[in-house]
Enzyme design. Structure first.
Site: not given
Ligand code: ARG
Length: 454
Positions: A288, A281, A275, A315, A152-153, A323
């Site tokens: 890491e 090394k 190294s 949207y 611990t510590h 993504k």
């Molecule tokens: N490429 C767009 C995205 O990944 C798809 C949806 C686009 N929709 C729009 N109304 N521009 O979010």
């Protein structure tokens, strides 16, 4: 695509800026699967003719196989994978291709695609976690009787089976798998397809059918929420962040343990580097890097949370940023797990060194106090006496195990010859039989329990 409304083409830089194809092309199979389900449903409710549906589905299948065989590549002008597939389909089958997007929007399409993609990938991550778990279990099995200091510590605290510490990480990974499964269950609970742009549709679509075709458990009940929900990305990235936090803590230990200061383990040559200047090394670069990459997985989570926080419904293009963040976290987590599993499997534990470390630091002091307690002394009183004895040992440059009995007896006449056996490292570890304790027996029970739960 929207040439009707526009007089000019998009500026080249703006077009590149806007396009997501280079990173969403990885969802091609999911996009095609979603479209096949959509077309099947459209025909079943009479929106598409049987001939058009067949043309569409065969066309989509052809595109899928051409992508998979490398005949069709993503170097065209499409803005994203959804428009790429639709444009390619129309190029191949003509007017029927133009009917596919009836009562659908890219907004609900992308929301489905990411779910399908992450659902599959989450399974791959779980399989990789299992590989790390199994390496940990093997090492624990092999090193159940290896005695080491527990800390611990970062100060030596109490003796443990070295395997006990390894299994602490196994427990973390088990929870990580649970968290990922929970996230998948929620992401799979509601299929957003049919939410369309944001308000649903006037067509008599059958959303339950597409949900079922795509193996969702049900449909989303609010079309605005359907297209603007990215909770499932955030949730999965949170689970990944916690997982990385665990991998990073383990990596930190591997780095410490493999240093000359500890030398509890040796990492295999194939997971260490040299190294360019210091010939002696052997650096734990992989550990890491896992520790380092944890920062970027946290960063992706914070990035997406920040992207989403000010968005009005429904949207907004900002959401395209989901993504790159979630894919990068996914790729990073997979890479880390793939390297960690064999690195753990091939590491050698130096039981002699862990034992030697356990002999220093008075880590059996609690057990000495417990010895007096078992003979009737209140714990606080015993604690105080042992503290004084430890100070005396430091003065005399000896340890509890070789301080003469006469010295002990100056502090209490409860001390007798049997104290030495009672505070030996073997006793301290082997007798820690409380459930979840640090003994080899407990270690074996833990291994058994984890194996059963897998
Ligand atoms: N490429 C767009 C995205 O990944 C798809 C949806 C686009 N929709 C729009 N109304 N521009 O979010």
């Amino acid at each position: 695509m929207w040439a009707g409304r526009f007089q000019k083409a998009l500026d080249k830089k703006a077009d590149d800026f806007n396009s997501s194809l280079r990173f969403d092309c990885r969802m091609y199979a999911q996009d095609i699967r979603g479209s096949i389900a959509h077309a099947t449903m459209l025909e079943s409710v009479g929106i598409l003719s049987k001939e058009d549906k067949d043309l569409i589905i065969n066309g989509l299948k052809g595109i899928l196989s051409d992508i998979e065989q490398g005949v069709l590549t993503f170097d065209n002008e499409a803005e994203d994978i959804h428009m790429f597939v639709e444009a390619e389909l129309t190029k191949r089958i003509g007017d029927a291709g133009k009917r596919l997007h009836t009562s659908r929007s890219r907004n609900d399409q992308v929301a489905v695609d990411i779910r399908l993609y992450l659902r599959d990938e989450a399974e791959n991550v779980i399989a990789l976690i299992k590989d790390v778990l199994s390496a940990l279990l093997d090492q624990a099995e092999e090193n159940a009787d290896v005695i080491a200091p527990g800390y611990t510590h970062l100060q030596r605290a109490q003796p443990i089976s070295f395997a006990h510490q390894l299994l602490a990480y196994a427990m973390m990974l088990r929870r990580d798998m649970g968290r990922i499964r929970d996230a998948v269950a929620r992401m799979n609970a509601e299929c957003p397809l049919g939410s369309c742009a944001l308000a649903g549709t006037t067509y008599p679509i059958n959303r339950d059918m597409t949900a079922e075709l795509l193996d969702f458990d049900g449909v989303s009940l609010n079309s605005i929420d359907g297209v603007s929900d990215r909770d499932f990305c955030v949730e999965l990235m949170s689970a990944f962040s916690i997982l990385m936090m665990h991998l990073s803590r383990l990596s930190e230990e591997l780095i410490l343990w493999s240093s000359w200061e500890f030398k509890f383990i040796d990492l295999d040559d194939s997971y260490t580097t040299g190294s360019s200047i210091m010939p002696q090394k052997k650096n734990p670069d992989m550990a890491e890097l896992i520790r380092g990459k944890t920062g970027r997985v946290y960063g992706n989570l914070m990035g997406l949370l920040t992207t989403l926080k000010g968005l009005p419904l429904a949207y907004n293009k900002d959401m395209q940023e989901d993504k790159e963040a979630v894919f990068d976290s996914l790729d990073t987590v997979k890479m880390c797990l793939e390297v960690l599993a064999p690195m753990l499997a091939t590491m050698k534990v130096n039981g002699k060194n862990t034992y030697r470390a356990a002999q220093k630091g008075f880590i059996n002091a609690t057990d000495l106090a417990d010895y007096l307690v078992k003979k009737g002394m209140p714990f606080r009183a015993a604690y105080k006496i042992v503290g004084t004895i430890v100070a005396e040992c430091i003065d005399k440059d000896c340890v509890l195990d070789n301080l003469p009995l006469t010295d002990y007896q100056k502090h209490s006449d409860l001390f007798t010859e049997d104290l030495y056996a009672e505070i030996s490292l073997e006793t301290c570890v082997n007798k820690r039989l409380s459930k979840g304790g640090a003994s080899p027996q407990s270690v074996r029970d833990q291994i058994q329990a984890i194996k059963e739960s897998l």
